[in-house]
Write a protein that holds these residues in place. Structure first.
Motif, PDB file in Angstrom:
ATOM      1  N   TYR A  15      16.595 -39.247   5.318  1.00 26.03           N
ATOM      2  CA  TYR A  15      16.145 -40.434   6.058  1.00 26.03           C
ATOM      3  C   TYR A  15      17.141 -41.583   5.910  1.00 26.03           C
ATOM      4  O   TYR A  15      17.610 -42.155   6.903  1.00 26.03           O
ATOM      5  CB  TYR A  15      14.752 -40.860   5.579  1.00 26.03           C
ATOM      6  CG  TYR A  15      14.308 -42.194   6.115  1.00 26.03           C
ATOM      7  CD1 TYR A  15      13.960 -42.333   7.455  1.00 26.03           C
ATOM      8  CD2 TYR A  15      14.248 -43.320   5.298  1.00 26.03           C
ATOM      9  CE1 TYR A  15      13.563 -43.563   7.973  1.00 26.03           C
ATOM     10  CE2 TYR A  15      13.854 -44.546   5.803  1.00 26.03           C
ATOM     11  CZ  TYR A  15      13.513 -44.662   7.134  1.00 26.03           C
ATOM     12  OH  TYR A  15      13.139 -45.877   7.636  1.00 26.03           O
ATOM     13  N   LEU A  16      17.478 -41.916   4.684  1.00 28.23           N
ATOM     14  CA  LEU A  16      18.398 -43.032   4.454  1.00 28.23           C
ATOM     15  C   LEU A  16      19.814 -42.673   4.893  1.00 28.23           C
ATOM     16  O   LEU A  16      20.547 -43.530   5.392  1.00 28.23           O
ATOM     17  CB  LEU A  16      18.381 -43.441   2.983  1.00 28.23           C
ATOM     18  CG  LEU A  16      17.059 -44.026   2.477  1.00 28.23           C
ATOM     19  CD1 LEU A  16      17.083 -44.185   0.964  1.00 28.23           C
ATOM     20  CD2 LEU A  16      16.757 -45.357   3.152  1.00 28.23           C
ATOM     21  N   ARG A  18      20.675 -40.694   7.382  1.00 22.50           N
ATOM     22  CA  ARG A  18      20.709 -40.789   8.847  1.00 22.50           C
ATOM     23  C   ARG A  18      20.848 -42.263   9.267  1.00 22.50           C
ATOM     24  O   ARG A  18      21.638 -42.597  10.148  1.00 22.50           O
ATOM     25  CB  ARG A  18      19.439 -40.181   9.439  1.00 22.50           C
ATOM     26  CG  ARG A  18      19.488 -39.937  10.925  1.00 22.50           C
ATOM     27  CD  ARG A  18      18.220 -39.268  11.460  1.00 22.50           C
ATOM     28  NE  ARG A  18      17.788 -38.095  10.729  1.00 22.50           N
ATOM     29  CZ  ARG A  18      18.260 -36.862  10.902  1.00 22.50           C
ATOM     30  NH1 ARG A  18      19.210 -36.652  11.783  1.00 22.50           N
ATOM     31  NH2 ARG A  18      17.780 -35.848  10.219  1.00 22.50           N
ATOM     32  N   THR A  19      20.101 -43.136   8.607  1.00 24.49           N
ATOM     33  CA  THR A  19      20.168 -44.568   8.905  1.00 24.49           C
ATOM     34  C   THR A  19      21.542 -45.120   8.563  1.00 24.49           C
ATOM     35  O   THR A  19      22.125 -45.891   9.335  1.00 24.49           O
ATOM     36  CB  THR A  19      19.071 -45.326   8.130  1.00 24.49           C
ATOM     37  OG1 THR A  19      17.803 -44.758   8.457  1.00 24.49           O
ATOM     38  CG2 THR A  19      19.066 -46.800   8.467  1.00 24.49           C
ATOM     39  N   LEU A  20      22.087 -44.728   7.419  1.00 26.05           N
ATOM     40  CA  LEU A  20      23.422 -45.172   7.017  1.00 26.05           C
ATOM     41  C   LEU A  20      24.466 -44.710   8.030  1.00 26.05           C
ATOM     42  O   LEU A  20      25.346 -45.487   8.427  1.00 26.05           O
ATOM     43  CB  LEU A  20      23.754 -44.638   5.620  1.00 26.05           C
ATOM     44  CG  LEU A  20      25.124 -45.010   5.059  1.00 26.05           C
ATOM     45  CD1 LEU A  20      25.250 -46.521   4.864  1.00 26.05           C
ATOM     46  CD2 LEU A  20      25.359 -44.291   3.725  1.00 26.05           C
ATOM     47  N   ALA A  21      24.382 -43.463   8.459  1.00 26.29           N
ATOM     48  CA  ALA A  21      25.325 -42.941   9.454  1.00 26.29           C
ATOM     49  C   ALA A  21      25.262 -43.758  10.743  1.00 26.29           C
ATOM     50  O   ALA A  21      26.303 -44.099  11.321  1.00 26.29           O
ATOM     51  CB  ALA A  21      25.027 -41.466   9.737  1.00 26.29           C
ATOM     52  N   GLU A  22      24.061 -44.099  11.184  1.00 28.03           N
ATOM     53  CA  GLU A  22      23.905 -44.919  12.390  1.00 28.03           C
ATOM     54  C   GLU A  22      24.564 -46.272  12.204  1.00 28.03           C
ATOM     55  O   GLU A  22      25.266 -46.763  13.097  1.00 28.03           O
ATOM     56  CB  GLU A  22      22.424 -45.095  12.729  1.00 28.03           C
ATOM     57  CG  GLU A  22      21.755 -43.851  13.266  1.00 28.03           C
ATOM     58  CD  GLU A  22      20.242 -44.008  13.410  1.00 28.03           C
ATOM     59  OE1 GLU A  22      19.722 -45.150  13.292  1.00 28.03           O
ATOM     60  OE2 GLU A  22      19.571 -42.979  13.634  1.00 28.03           O
ATOM     61  N   GLN A  23      24.357 -46.886  11.052  1.00 30.23           N
ATOM     62  CA  GLN A  23      24.933 -48.202  10.792  1.00 30.23           C
ATOM     63  C   GLN A  23      26.459 -48.161  10.752  1.00 30.23           C
ATOM     64  O   GLN A  23      27.119 -49.121  11.128  1.00 30.23           O
ATOM     65  CB  GLN A  23      24.386 -48.779   9.480  1.00 30.23           C
ATOM     66  CG  GLN A  23      22.937 -49.166   9.570  1.00 30.23           C
ATOM     67  CD  GLN A  23      22.378 -49.688   8.250  1.00 30.23           C
ATOM     68  OE1 GLN A  23      23.036 -49.692   7.223  1.00 30.23           O
ATOM     69  NE2 GLN A  23      21.133 -50.132   8.301  1.00 30.23           N
ATOM     70  N   LEU A  24      27.010 -47.033  10.316  1.00 35.77           N
ATOM     71  CA  LEU A  24      28.461 -46.895  10.235  1.00 35.77           C
ATOM     72  C   LEU A  24      29.082 -46.342  11.517  1.00 35.77           C
ATOM     73  O   LEU A  24      30.302 -46.349  11.663  1.00 35.77           O
ATOM     74  CB  LEU A  24      28.826 -45.965   9.068  1.00 35.77           C
ATOM     75  CG  LEU A  24      28.496 -46.464   7.673  1.00 35.77           C
ATOM     76  CD1 LEU A  24      28.706 -45.358   6.643  1.00 35.77           C
ATOM     77  CD2 LEU A  24      29.340 -47.692   7.330  1.00 35.77           C
ATOM     78  N   GLY A  25      28.246 -45.840  12.426  1.00 37.79           N
ATOM     79  CA  GLY A  25      28.759 -45.204  13.630  1.00 37.79           C
ATOM     80  C   GLY A  25      29.326 -43.823  13.345  1.00 37.79           C
ATOM     81  O   GLY A  25      30.226 -43.344  14.039  1.00 37.79           O
ATOM     82  N   PRO A 153      14.857 -47.740  -2.173  1.00 36.35           N
ATOM     83  CA  PRO A 153      13.632 -48.535  -2.136  1.00 36.35           C
ATOM     84  C   PRO A 153      12.412 -47.624  -2.009  1.00 36.35           C
ATOM     85  O   PRO A 153      12.514 -46.494  -1.515  1.00 36.35           O
ATOM     86  CB  PRO A 153      13.810 -49.395  -0.892  1.00 36.35           C
ATOM     87  CG  PRO A 153      14.714 -48.594  -0.011  1.00 36.35           C
ATOM     88  CD  PRO A 153      15.618 -47.823  -0.929  1.00 36.35           C
ATOM     89  N   GLU A 154      11.274 -48.127  -2.444  1.00 37.20           N
ATOM     90  CA  GLU A 154      10.051 -47.334  -2.332  1.00 37.20           C
ATOM     91  C   GLU A 154       9.705 -47.054  -0.875  1.00 37.20           C
ATOM     92  O   GLU A 154       9.286 -45.973  -0.523  1.00 37.20           O
ATOM     93  CB  GLU A 154       8.887 -48.030  -3.030  1.00 37.20           C
ATOM     94  CG  GLU A 154       7.677 -47.138  -3.129  1.00 37.20           C
ATOM     95  CD  GLU A 154       6.672 -47.596  -4.155  1.00 37.20           C
ATOM     96  OE1 GLU A 154       5.498 -47.215  -4.008  1.00 37.20           O
ATOM     97  OE2 GLU A 154       7.032 -48.320  -5.088  1.00 37.20           O
ATOM     98  N   LEU A 155       9.914 -48.041  -0.029  1.00 33.73           N
ATOM     99  CA  LEU A 155       9.686 -47.899   1.411  1.00 33.73           C
ATOM    100  C   LEU A 155      10.836 -48.561   2.162  1.00 33.73           C
ATOM    101  O   LEU A 155      11.462 -49.484   1.652  1.00 33.73           O
ATOM    102  CB  LEU A 155       8.379 -48.585   1.826  1.00 33.73           C
ATOM    103  CG  LEU A 155       7.081 -47.994   1.287  1.00 33.73           C
ATOM    104  CD1 LEU A 155       5.906 -48.906   1.601  1.00 33.73           C
ATOM    105  CD2 LEU A 155       6.837 -46.609   1.880  1.00 33.73           C
ATOM    106  N   GLY A 156      11.093 -48.104   3.354  1.00 35.83           N
ATOM    107  CA  GLY A 156      12.077 -48.758   4.203  1.00 35.83           C
ATOM    108  C   GLY A 156      13.517 -48.494   3.784  1.00 35.83           C
ATOM    109  O   GLY A 156      13.820 -47.521   3.104  1.00 35.83           O
ATOM    110  N   THR A 157      14.374 -49.420   4.216  1.00 36.17           N
ATOM    111  CA  THR A 157      15.805 -49.243   4.023  1.00 36.17           C
ATOM    112  C   THR A 157      16.452 -50.445   3.333  1.00 36.17           C
ATOM    113  O   THR A 157      17.632 -50.719   3.539  1.00 36.17           O
ATOM    114  CB  THR A 157      16.491 -48.999   5.387  1.00 36.17           C
ATOM    115  OG1 THR A 157      16.250 -50.131   6.230  1.00 36.17           O
ATOM    116  CG2 THR A 157      16.002 -47.728   6.050  1.00 36.17           C
ATOM    117  N   ASP A 158      15.692 -51.166   2.519  1.00 35.35           N
ATOM    118  CA  ASP A 158      16.239 -52.339   1.841  1.00 35.35           C
ATOM    119  C   ASP A 158      17.537 -52.005   1.113  1.00 35.35           C
ATOM    120  O   ASP A 158      17.613 -51.020   0.390  1.00 35.35           O
ATOM    121  CB  ASP A 158      15.242 -52.896   0.810  1.00 35.35           C
ATOM    122  CG  ASP A 158      14.045 -53.570   1.454  1.00 35.35           C
ATOM    123  OD1 ASP A 158      14.085 -53.803   2.672  1.00 35.35           O
ATOM    124  OD2 ASP A 158      13.078 -53.860   0.732  1.00 35.35           O
ATOM    125  N   GLY A 159      18.540 -52.838   1.326  1.00 42.47           N
ATOM    126  CA  GLY A 159      19.810 -52.677   0.638  1.00 42.47           C
ATOM    127  C   GLY A 159      20.795 -51.771   1.348  1.00 42.47           C
ATOM    128  O   GLY A 159      21.986 -51.765   1.025  1.00 42.47           O
TER     129      GLY A 159
END
Length: 172
Positions: A15-16, A18-25, A153-159
Motif C-alpha cells: 500500500y505505502l 504503491r503510494t510512494l511510487a505514485e509520488q515519485l512518478g 503510520p497506523e493509518l494513512g500515509t503520514d510522513g
C-alpha cells in the motif's frame, strides 16, 4: 533508480510502496505478485506444493530479473531480505527502505489475514504477537541493513511525502 522496500508482512509495503511510487512518478512492482504471475499460482500454494526453499529460489530469481529496470519501487516479501544474499543484492542495486511497524500494529493488521499468509496460518490468535516479535528479532539483522528506516503510520500515509521528497535528492 531502484527502490526496494523491506519489512515484515503487514507493514504496508504494498500500500505505502504503491503510494510512494505514485509520488515519485515511478512504476510499482510487488514481488509476490510478480512471482504469482510468473508461476500462475498463489504464494501460499507455492509454499504448500514446493516448499519454502523452492519458493525462496524463485523469489531471488524474480528479484534479480529487475536489474535492468529503472525508476521502480519494489515491495518485497517479508522474508525476501533474509535469504540467498537478497539484502546484499538489493543494497548494491538500489536504495533499500525498511518499513518498520510495531509488533502490536502488525498483530492487529495480520489477525484477519492469517489464512492468506503461509508463515502465520497455523499460529493460534493468542500466540500471534509473540510469534511476530520472535520473527522480527530473527529478521532484524537483515532489515536493519536497509539504507533507510521508515516507521509506518497506523493509518494513512503520514510522513510518506517527506520520504519521497528526501528520495528525490538521490535521482535528480
Amino acid at each position: 533508480m531502484r527502490i526496494f522496500i523491506t519489512g515484515f508482512m503487514g507493514a504496508g509495503k504494498t500500500y505505502l510502496g504503491r503510494t510512494l511510487a505514485e509520488q515519485l512518478g515511478f512504476q510499482f512492482i510487488d514481488l509476490d505478485e510478480l512471482i504469482e504471475a510468473k508461476l500462475g499460482m498463489a504464494i501460499s500454494l507455492i509454499f504448500q506444493d514446493s516448499g519454502e526453499t523452492a519458493f525462496r529460489e524463485i523469489e531471488a530469481e524474480c528479484l534479480r530479473s529487475l536489474a535492468g529496470q529503472h525508476q521502480i519501487v519494489v515491495s518485497t516479501g517479508g522474508g525476501c531480505p533474509c535469504f540467498l544474499e537478497n539484502m546484499e543484492w538489493m543494497n548494491g542495486h538500489g536504495i533499500t527502505l525498511y518499513f518498520y511497524a510495531t509488533p502490536g500494529l502488525l498483530t492487529k493488521r495480520l489477525s484477519s489475514e492469517k489464512e492468506h499468509r503461509p508463515l502465520i496460518s497455523d499460529i493460534p490468535p493468542h500466540d500471534l504477537e509473540q510469534f511476530i516479535e520472535a520473527k522480527l528479532g530473527e529478521r532484524a539483522l537483515f532489515y536493519e541493513q536497509s539504507h533507510l528506516k521508515f516507521l509506518v503510520p497506523e493509518l494513512g500515509t503520514d510522513g510518506l511525502e517527506k520520504l519521497a521528497e528526501y528520495l528525490r535528492r538521490f535521482f535528480t
